[in-house]
Design a protein around this motif. Structure first.
Motif, PDB file in Angstrom:
ATOM      1  N   PRO A  23      20.240  77.144  -8.401  1.00  0.00           N
ATOM      2  CA  PRO A  23      20.725  78.008  -9.310  1.00  0.00           C
ATOM      3  C   PRO A  23      19.950  77.828 -10.819  1.00  0.00           C
ATOM      4  CG  PRO A  23      22.125  76.120  -9.020  1.00  0.00           C
ATOM      5  CD  PRO A  23      21.253  76.224  -8.020  1.00  0.00           C
ATOM      6  N   GLU A  24      19.549  78.622 -11.540  1.00  0.00           N
ATOM      7  CA  GLU A  24      19.038  78.613 -12.909  1.00  0.00           C
ATOM      8  C   GLU A  24      19.711  77.649 -13.773  1.00  0.00           C
ATOM      9  OE1 GLU A  24      17.215  81.708 -14.961  1.00  0.00           O
ATOM     10  OE2 GLU A  24      16.922  82.848 -12.960  1.00  0.00           O
ATOM     11  N   ARG A  25      19.091  76.909 -14.608  1.00  0.00           N
ATOM     12  CA  ARG A  25      19.493  76.127 -15.479  1.00  0.00           C
ATOM     13  C   ARG A  25      20.137  76.862 -16.706  1.00  0.00           C
ATOM     14  NH1 ARG A  25      15.867  71.173 -17.471  1.00  0.00           N
ATOM     15  NH2 ARG A  25      14.962  72.932 -18.186  1.00  0.00           N
ATOM     16  N   THR A  26      21.320  76.424 -17.385  1.00  0.00           N
ATOM     17  CA  THR A  26      21.723  77.027 -18.218  1.00  0.00           C
ATOM     18  C   THR A  26      21.015  76.718 -19.752  1.00  0.00           C
ATOM     19  OG1 THR A  26      23.423  75.282 -18.799  1.00  0.00           O
ATOM     20  CG2 THR A  26      24.153  76.998 -17.256  1.00  0.00           C
TER      21      THR A  26
END
Length: 62
Positions: A2-5
Motif C-alpha cells: 500500500p502507498e504511504r500516507t
C-alpha cells in the motif's frame, strides 16, 4: 504494497531532516578553535533544517 500516507511520508522526512541537522552540528564541532564563521554557519544551517522538519505535515491539520 500500500502507498504511504501523507503522515507517514512527513514522519520519515522529519526523521531524515533531524539526522541531517545532527550531522551538520557534528561538522560544526569539528571547526572548534579553528574557524568561528564555519561553526556558526553550520550550526545555523542545522537549526534551519531542524525547524523545517518541525513544520512538515503532522496529521493534526484538518
Amino acid at each position: 504494497m500500500p502507498e504511504r500516507t501523507r503522515k507517514q511520508i512527513a514522519a520519515g522526512h522529519r526523521r531524515r531532516l533531524q539526522t541531517i541537522a545532527d550531522k551538520l552540528r557534528a561538522m560544526a564541532a569539528e571547526w572548534c578553535e579553528i574557524d568561528e564563521v564555519n561553526i556558526e554557519t553550520l550550526y545555523s544551517l542545522g537549526n534551519q533544517v531542524e525547524e523545517t522538519g518541525k513544520k512538515l505535515y503532522t496529521g493534526d491539520e484538518g
